[in-house]
Motif scaffolding. Structure first.
Motif, mmCIF file in Angstrom:
data_model
loop_
_atom_site.group_PDB
_atom_site.id
_atom_site.type_symbol
_atom_site.label_atom_id
_atom_site.label_comp_id
_atom_site.label_asym_id
_atom_site.label_seq_id
_atom_site.Cartn_x
_atom_site.Cartn_y
_atom_site.Cartn_z
ATOM 1 N N GLU A 120 0.822 -1.210 0.000
ATOM 2 C CA GLU A 120 0.000 0.000 0.000
ATOM 3 C C GLU A 120 0.857 1.261 0.000
ATOM 4 O O GLU A 120 0.940 1.979 0.999
ATOM 5 C CB GLU A 120 -0.947 -0.034 1.193
ATOM 6 C CG GLU A 120 -1.922 -1.204 1.118
ATOM 7 C CD GLU A 120 -2.747 -1.390 2.375
ATOM 8 O OE1 GLU A 120 -2.570 -0.595 3.324
ATOM 9 O OE2 GLU A 120 -3.551 -2.319 2.419
ATOM 10 N N LEU A 121 1.486 1.546 -1.145
ATOM 11 C CA LEU A 121 2.282 2.757 -1.279
ATOM 12 C C LEU A 121 1.355 3.963 -1.425
ATOM 13 O O LEU A 121 0.492 3.987 -2.297
ATOM 14 C CB LEU A 121 3.221 2.662 -2.482
ATOM 15 C CG LEU A 121 4.276 1.559 -2.411
ATOM 16 C CD1 LEU A 121 5.190 1.631 -3.616
ATOM 17 C CD2 LEU A 121 5.097 1.677 -1.141
ATOM 18 N N TYR A 122 1.608 4.989 -0.617
ATOM 19 C CA TYR A 122 0.710 6.132 -0.524
ATOM 20 C C TYR A 122 0.780 6.997 -1.779
ATOM 21 O O TYR A 122 1.817 7.576 -2.099
ATOM 22 C CB TYR A 122 1.072 6.957 0.717
ATOM 23 C CG TYR A 122 0.127 8.091 1.027
ATOM 24 C CD1 TYR A 122 -1.206 7.833 1.334
ATOM 25 C CD2 TYR A 122 0.559 9.403 1.022
ATOM 26 C CE1 TYR A 122 -2.072 8.859 1.640
ATOM 27 C CE2 TYR A 122 -0.303 10.441 1.332
ATOM 28 C CZ TYR A 122 -1.620 10.164 1.633
ATOM 29 O OH TYR A 122 -2.476 11.193 1.931
ATOM 30 N N ALA A 391 7.456 4.070 5.967
ATOM 31 C CA ALA A 391 6.819 2.767 6.118
ATOM 32 C C ALA A 391 7.812 1.763 6.684
ATOM 33 O O ALA A 391 9.012 1.841 6.418
ATOM 34 C CB ALA A 391 6.286 2.280 4.775
ATOM 35 N N PRO A 392 7.311 0.797 7.463
ATOM 36 C CA PRO A 392 8.211 -0.173 8.084
ATOM 37 C C PRO A 392 8.717 -1.206 7.092
ATOM 38 O O PRO A 392 8.019 -1.592 6.150
ATOM 39 C CB PRO A 392 7.328 -0.835 9.145
ATOM 40 C CG PRO A 392 5.938 -0.714 8.607
ATOM 41 C CD PRO A 392 5.904 0.595 7.876
ATOM 42 N N GLY A 393 9.926 -1.679 7.302
ATOM 43 C CA GLY A 393 10.469 -2.791 6.534
ATOM 44 C C GLY A 393 10.376 -4.070 7.342
ATOM 45 O O GLY A 393 10.145 -4.053 8.548
ATOM 46 N N GLY A 394 10.548 -5.186 6.670
ATOM 47 C CA GLY A 394 10.473 -6.453 7.371
ATOM 48 C C GLY A 394 10.415 -7.608 6.393
ATOM 49 O O GLY A 394 10.688 -7.458 5.201
ATOM 50 N N ASP A 468 2.992 -3.574 5.632
ATOM 51 C CA ASP A 468 2.614 -2.183 5.856
ATOM 52 C C ASP A 468 2.003 -1.958 7.231
ATOM 53 O O ASP A 468 2.006 -0.835 7.742
ATOM 54 C CB ASP A 468 1.615 -1.735 4.790
ATOM 55 C CG ASP A 468 2.315 -1.196 3.562
ATOM 56 O OD1 ASP A 468 3.095 -0.249 3.691
ATOM 57 O OD2 ASP A 468 2.090 -1.740 2.477
ATOM 58 N N ASP A 469 1.452 -3.004 7.831
ATOM 59 C CA ASP A 469 0.761 -2.858 9.111
ATOM 60 C C ASP A 469 1.634 -3.191 10.316
ATOM 61 O O ASP A 469 1.121 -3.297 11.440
ATOM 62 C CB ASP A 469 -0.484 -3.745 9.131
ATOM 63 C CG ASP A 469 -1.566 -3.237 8.193
ATOM 64 O OD1 ASP A 469 -1.555 -2.029 7.898
ATOM 65 O OD2 ASP A 469 -2.408 -4.041 7.754
ATOM 66 N N LEU A 470 2.945 -3.372 10.097
ATOM 67 C CA LEU A 470 3.821 -3.732 11.217
ATOM 68 C C LEU A 470 3.781 -2.703 12.344
ATOM 69 O O LEU A 470 3.966 -3.039 13.513
ATOM 70 C CB LEU A 470 5.261 -3.897 10.735
ATOM 71 C CG LEU A 470 5.618 -5.249 10.107
ATOM 72 C CD1 LEU A 470 7.020 -5.215 9.516
ATOM 73 C CD2 LEU A 470 5.507 -6.364 11.136
ATOM 74 N N GLY A 471 3.537 -1.448 11.996
ATOM 75 C CA GLY A 471 3.488 -0.406 13.023
ATOM 76 C C GLY A 471 2.194 -0.385 13.806
ATOM 77 O O GLY A 471 2.042 0.436 14.714
ATOM 78 N N THR A 472 1.246 -1.266 13.481
ATOM 79 C CA THR A 472 -0.036 -1.321 14.180
ATOM 80 C C THR A 472 -0.214 -2.730 14.744
ATOM 81 O O THR A 472 -0.773 -3.610 14.077
ATOM 82 C CB THR A 472 -1.195 -0.979 13.224
ATOM 83 O OG1 THR A 472 -0.908 0.236 12.548
ATOM 84 C CG2 THR A 472 -2.507 -0.834 13.992
ATOM 85 N N PRO A 473 0.260 -2.988 15.956
ATOM 86 C CA PRO A 473 0.217 -4.351 16.507
ATOM 87 C C PRO A 473 -1.172 -4.981 16.497
ATOM 88 O O PRO A 473 -1.302 -6.197 16.329
ATOM 89 C CB PRO A 473 0.734 -4.159 17.936
ATOM 90 C CG PRO A 473 1.594 -2.931 17.858
ATOM 91 C CD PRO A 473 0.923 -2.041 16.872
ATOM 92 N N ALA A 474 -2.226 -4.171 16.664
ATOM 93 C CA ALA A 474 -3.579 -4.724 16.706
ATOM 94 C C ALA A 474 -3.959 -5.390 15.390
ATOM 95 O O ALA A 474 -4.822 -6.277 15.354
ATOM 96 C CB ALA A 474 -4.581 -3.619 17.035
#
Length: 667
Positions: A120-122, A391-394, A468-474
């Motif tokens: 999901e690139l902004y 955005a986070p990498g991983g 892309d959602d790594l920064g949102t643990p929920a």
């Protein structure tokens, strides 16, 4: 009357006259009608899956500038822009690209089996940087049913591109073939050159090389105003080899590598064009590379074995840097502090690397009165994403097992399908998470033996968490879930009205629910958690032995945001559309067609759009004698009446009248 208007009138008049004249009045024409003529596209009535194939002939006929333009005529498929690689995207059944992201992970794109496309690139679009000239066939599967062999979380649909082979040009015989294609488009001064070299040293060994250069300046809309701020140059190349060996040519190994790049200077960061001044401009370099190694073992004397092992690697790299002074927000112009050197998004460098190994076997056998076409497989996937400013990498590692069985009992075909997928995902600055899901469905089709058939399906899938959602643990232990139900009928028969005619029809009703959504918010950043899409898709084709043909595609969709407290229309819902093509063929020498595309007014949206009717004219001529013998000449006119309009879901106005001329020859 200017030159363009004269050409438009000539082509319109010629096409209309040809379609209107009875066959008897054209007996004096030098080209005899072809018998058993077919429409431009085959309607796939022999499957319960909502599937459409755009073959090589149609790819060439459409003279598309982007891959997205190859599939926009498929019912249920809508483009978010689409005439340029930047800021374009593909929406299928209300999911896929939108005005904020080029992908929501619910539409999958594969090239020769390799999974491509970004996360999901902004405001950057799908970044599906490749060229239509590289491909011989595009398959679109709409909805969940029929996708379990290819991936999980495919709610909207799947687009599969198959690249060209040397044997497509050599006919499987040893020797050299050279094909050169030149194309020009008037709107945006668009040029394209494609050179293909096919070589078969032996009947079992073949090589292909393809180099395509495509260039386009800024296009104009129907009012003559510029669309966007910059054109593009898009060089692409493909090399491919295949070796067949063993008793009965049971074994084969193929290797392909494709590379497409784009270098833009001082262009708006926001490729969708919704807020270019706020973000400012960037220098952006994009490179997309795909490599595929495939082994096949298909012994003629053993129907239980048809093994395919595919190892693929897709690498997408985006480097960008903010151009100082280009944002209206500098100096506090937007009412908040402007970061020195630009926003993090405008300086973010992205890189996605996806390695995938798929091993699949097809077994054909009978058990009693039931015939089986059983496909089983295992898939290993590893996706690495570079850390970026925004955005986070991983790393996302997955293991999947799937089984699909077409069971035929007389006129009835039942297809149960299962896919199990497990995931390990995490990043150096974030936690590690484990997820798994069991998904599947069943489809059924019954053929009555008189041309009629009925079919239906029920399917369930899950879209596992993404990097892309790594920064949102929920969100990292919460998969998006969807189920769908479909029902339809088809008819396929020759001699319906008169001898030598052929009629095919396929109508499909679908209902899709999706919940536990993590990829959407409202304009006020309120999470959207539930949605529903319903629709009707229609494909029909009728052809006569005289060469006349009619193609009809239609799409009606209704979407609903079902989030508690936010009930409203689903903003990804496309406008209702009807597409009709009238044409005539004279053998394989001449094909004239007139396509009319009508989009209904769309007011079930926060951004309503008026109705529009666009006319496209196409002609393909293959001279049989004279200096142009062996040459293919194509003339097309898109948006013939220069309509000024913006398609629903698009963020940019559509191009005005565009005349395209293509010359191609195989030596």
């Amino acid at each position: 009357m200017n030159a363009r208007s004269k050409i438009m009138c000539l082509l319109l008049g010629g096409t209309a006259l040809t379609l209107a004249l009875p066959a008897a009045a054209q007996d004096s024409f030098t080209l005899d009608p072809v018998f058993l003529a077919k429409s431009k596209r085959e309607v796939l009535t022999d499957t319960a899956t909502a599937e459409t194939v755009v073959d090589q002939e149609e790819i060439e006929d459409r003279q598309a500038s982007t891959v997205a333009e190859l599939v926009d005529s498929v019912p249920g498929v809508t483009l978010i822009n689409g005439t340029t690689p930047q800021g374009s995207g593909i929406n299928i059944r209300g999911f896929g690209a939108n005005a904020t992201y080029g992908s929501d992970q619910k539409v999958a794109i594969q090239v020769d089996g390799a999974s491509v496309g970004s996360e999901e690139l902004y405001r950057i679009g799908t970044q599906l940087f490749t060229d239509p000239e590289l491909y011989e066939e595009v398959t679109v599967i709409r909805g969940i049913a029929g996708t379990f062999e290819y991936g999980s979380g495919i709610v909207g649909g799947l687009v599969r591109l198959d690249s060209k082979d040397a044997s497509d040009f050599t006919g499987g015989e040893p020797g050299f073939k050279l094909r050169q294609t030149l194309q020009y488009g008037t709107n945006g001064d668009a040029w394209a050159s494609s050179t293909i070299l096919a070589w078969q040293p032996t009947e079992r060994l073949e090589f292909l090389g393809n180099y395509t250069w495509r260039s386009q300046d800024v296009q104009q809309d129907g009012s003559g105003d510029d669309i966007g701020a910059d054109g593009f140059d898009l060089p692409s190349w493909l090399v491919k080899g295949k070796y067949t060996f063993g008793a009965g040519d049971a074994h084969s190994v193929s290797l392909s590598f494709s590379d497409t790049s784009s270098d833009e200077t001082d262009v708006p960061y926001d490729t969708f064009g919704t807020a270019p001044g706020s973000f400012g401009n960037v220098d952006r370099e994009t490179r997309s590379r795909t490599a595929v190694l495939e082994y096949r073992f298909d012994p003629a004397d053993n129907p239980l074995v048809n093994l395919t092992a595919t190892l693929s690697y897709a690498d997408q790299k985006i480097d960008q840097q903010y151009v100082p002074g280009s944002s209206s927000c500098e100096g506090g112009g937007c009412g908040f502090p402007f970061p020195p050197g630009g926003f993090p998004t405008t300086n973010a460098d992205h890189r996605y690397e996806t390695a995938k190994l798929t091993v699949k076997n097809q077994a054909l056998f009978d058990l009693g009165a039931v015939g089986h076409d059983l496909r089983t497989g295992i898939e290993l996937v590893r996706k690495d994403r570079l850390d970026a400013n925004s955005a986070p990498g991983g790393t996302d590692e997955r293991l999947a097992l799937f089984v699909v069985d077409d069971m035929t009992m007389g006129g009835l075909t039942l297809t149960p399908a299962l896919r199990f997928e497990t995931q390990e995902i995490g990043g150096s600055a974030y936690g590690d998470y484990d997820n798994d899901a069991l998904m599947g469905g069943i489809s059924a089709r019954y053929a009555f033996g008189n041309g009629w058939a009925v079919f239906g399906s029920a399917a369930y899938t899950e879209n596992l968490p993404i990097l892309d959602d790594l920064g949102t643990p929920a969100y990292m232990t919460r998969s998006e879930k969807a189920r769908s139900y479909e029902i339809g009928l088809s008819y396929d028969r020759a001699g319906v009205v008169r001898d030598g005619d052929d009629f095919a029809l396929k109508a499909n009703l679908y209902h899709t629910d999706i919940w536990d959504i993590t990829s959407y918010t409202t304009s006020m950043m309120t999470p959207i958690t539930e949605a529903r899409m319903e629709g009707l898709e229609l494909e029909a084709a009728y052809s006569l032995s005289t060469g006349h043909y009619v193609d009809v595609n239609a799409n009606i969709a209704r979407g609903e945001n079902r989030t508690p407290g936010l009930g409203d229309d689903w903003e990804g819902t496309p406008a209702d559309q009807l597409r009709v093509t009238l044409g005539r063929k004279w053998g394989d020498r001449l094909d004239l067609s007139w396509e009319v595309v009508h989009d209904a007014r769309m007011d079930r949206s926060a951004t309503p759009t008026p109705s529009s009717t666009v006319h496209n004219l196409r002609a393909t001529w293959r001279p049989g004698t004279g200096p142009f013998e062996g040459t293919e000449i194509r003339l097309g006119m898109e948006n013939a009446f220069d309509l000024d309009y913006t398609p629903h879901l698009a963020t940019r106005r559509a191009p005005g009248r565009t005349i395209k001329l293509t010359l191609a020859r195989t030596f």
